[in-house]
Design a protein around this motif. Structure first.
Motif: not given
Length: 302
Positions: A174-175, A178, A236
Motif C-alpha cells: 500500500t505504501t 501511495a 515503507k
C-alpha cells in the motif's frame, strides 16, 4: 514506419531494463545509507558518518549490500514502468481522440507515468523488501532485534517464505503504491518539462538535446520525486525492515507512530544521501533508457 505494438513494448521494456541497471550501479552505496538512516535515525549523526561507519564495519561490500535484489528490483521495475508508460501514453491518446503518432503534452506524459507506476509497484514491492532487509541486517542484529543469521539474498527469501508465506513479500505494498503514484507524476512531469526547457533554449528537438541535458533532466525529475514522496518511503522502509521481528502495523499507524514518538524530522532521515544520489542515478537511468531506445527505434526508421 512505427514498429508493431508488441515490438514497441519489447523496445520500451529492454530500454527500461538497461536504464534500471545503470541506475543501480551509479547509486547503490548511497541507497544503502538511505535505508540505514531511515530505519535507525538515531544511530548515525549524518550521511557521511553512516557511509564511513558502514565501510569500517563491513568494508566496501557493506555499501553494496543488497545489490543483487536492487538490480532485480530496478530492472524489473523500470522495464515494467517504461513498458506501461508507453502503453498508458497510447491509452491517453485514445481517450483524447488523438492519432497513434501524436505528441503528448508534458502533463499528459506525467499522468501516463503516474498510472504506469501502479503496475511497476507490484513487481517492485517484493524485491525492494528483500533489498531493504539485507541493507539494514547489520543494525537489526547489532540492536538485538533479530538473531544473527546469514545475510544473503537466498536466506532472506527463505525466511520470508517460512515465517510469513508468499504474502509476506508484499509487506508495504500500500505504501509503495501511495509513494509511486504521486511520485512518478512529479518524476515524469519534471523530466519532460526540463527537457522541453532545454529544447526551447537550444532551439532543437527534445530528442536531440544531448547527454548532459538528459542527465540533468533525469536528476531533476528524481529530485522532485523524492522531495514529494520521501516520508512515505521512510514509512515503507520501516515497515519492510521491522516486519522481520513479527507483525508490523500498517501505513497510517506506522506513519503516526514515527511522527509522534520521533518527530517529523525522523520521516526525512536519510534525505541527504537520496538527494546526492538522485542526479547520477536518475541521470544514468534516463540516459540508458533514451540512448538504447533511440538505437532500437532507429532500426524501424529505415
Amino acid at each position: 514506419m512505427a514498429p508493431h505494438p508488441v515490438v514497441q513494448a519489447i523496445i520500451d521494456l529492454s530500454a527500461g531494463a538497461i536504464g534500471g541497471a545503470a541506475c543501480v550501479f551509479s547509486g547503490q552505496p548511497l541507497d544503502t545509507a538511505k535505508v540505514k538512516m531511515q530505519t535507525f535515525p538515531t544511530l548515525y549523526r549524518g550521511f557521511i558518518h553512516c557511509v564511513v561507519s558502514t565501510y569500517k564495519q563491513v568494508g566496501l561490500r557493506g555499501l553494496y549490500q543488497g545489490t543483487t535484489p536492487a538490480l532485480m528490483a530496478n530492472i524489473a521495475e523500470n522495464s515494467v514502468l517504461f513498458m506501461s508508460y508507453g502503453f498508458c501514453q497510447q491509452v491517453i491518446r485514445f481517450a483524447a481522440g488523438l492519432h497513434n503518432e501524436a505528441v503528448l503534452s508534458d502533463m499528459q506524459k506525467a499522468c501516463a507515468g503516474s498510472v504506469a507506476s501502479i503496475f511497476s509497484s507490484l513487481v517492485l514491492c517484493p524485491t525492494e523488501l528483500v533489498k531493504c532487509r539485507l541493507q539494514a541486517m547489520y543494525e537489526m542484529e547489532a540492536s538485538g532485534k533479530i538473531a544473527k543469521s546469514q545475510n544473503t539474498v537466498w536466506s532472506v527469501v527463505k525466511s520470508i517464505m517460512r515465517n510469513e508465506g508468499p504474502q509476506g513479500f508484499f509487506q508495504g505494498l500500500t505504501t509503495t503504491i501511495a509513494r509511486e503514484v504521486p511520485g512518478y507524476f512529479c518524476f515524469f512531469g519534471a523530466y519532460e518539462l526540463c527537457r522541453t526547457a532545454f529544447a526551447d533554449h537550444m532551439k532543437c528537438d527534445k530528442d536531440d538535446i544531448g547527454v548532459a541535458p538528459i542527465v540533468f533532466s533525469g536528476g531533476f525529475g528524481g529530485a522532485c520525486l523524492w522531495l514529494v514522496v520521501y516520508p512515505m518511503d521512510c514509512v515503507k522502509s520501516r515497515i519492510q525492515v521491522m516486519s522481520m521481528t513479527g507483525k508490523q502495523a500498517g501505513f497510517f499507524k506506522t506513519f503516526m507512530t514515527i511522527a509522534r514518538s520521533e518527530g517529523v524530522r525522523a520521516l526525512y532521515s536519510g534525505l541527504t544521501p537520496t538527494m546526492v544520489r538522485t542526479f547520477p542515478a536518475n541521470g544514468a537511468l534516463f540516459l540508458g533508457y533514451e540512448a538504447s531506445r533511440k538505437l532500437m527505434m532507429k532500426q524501424f526508421d529505415s
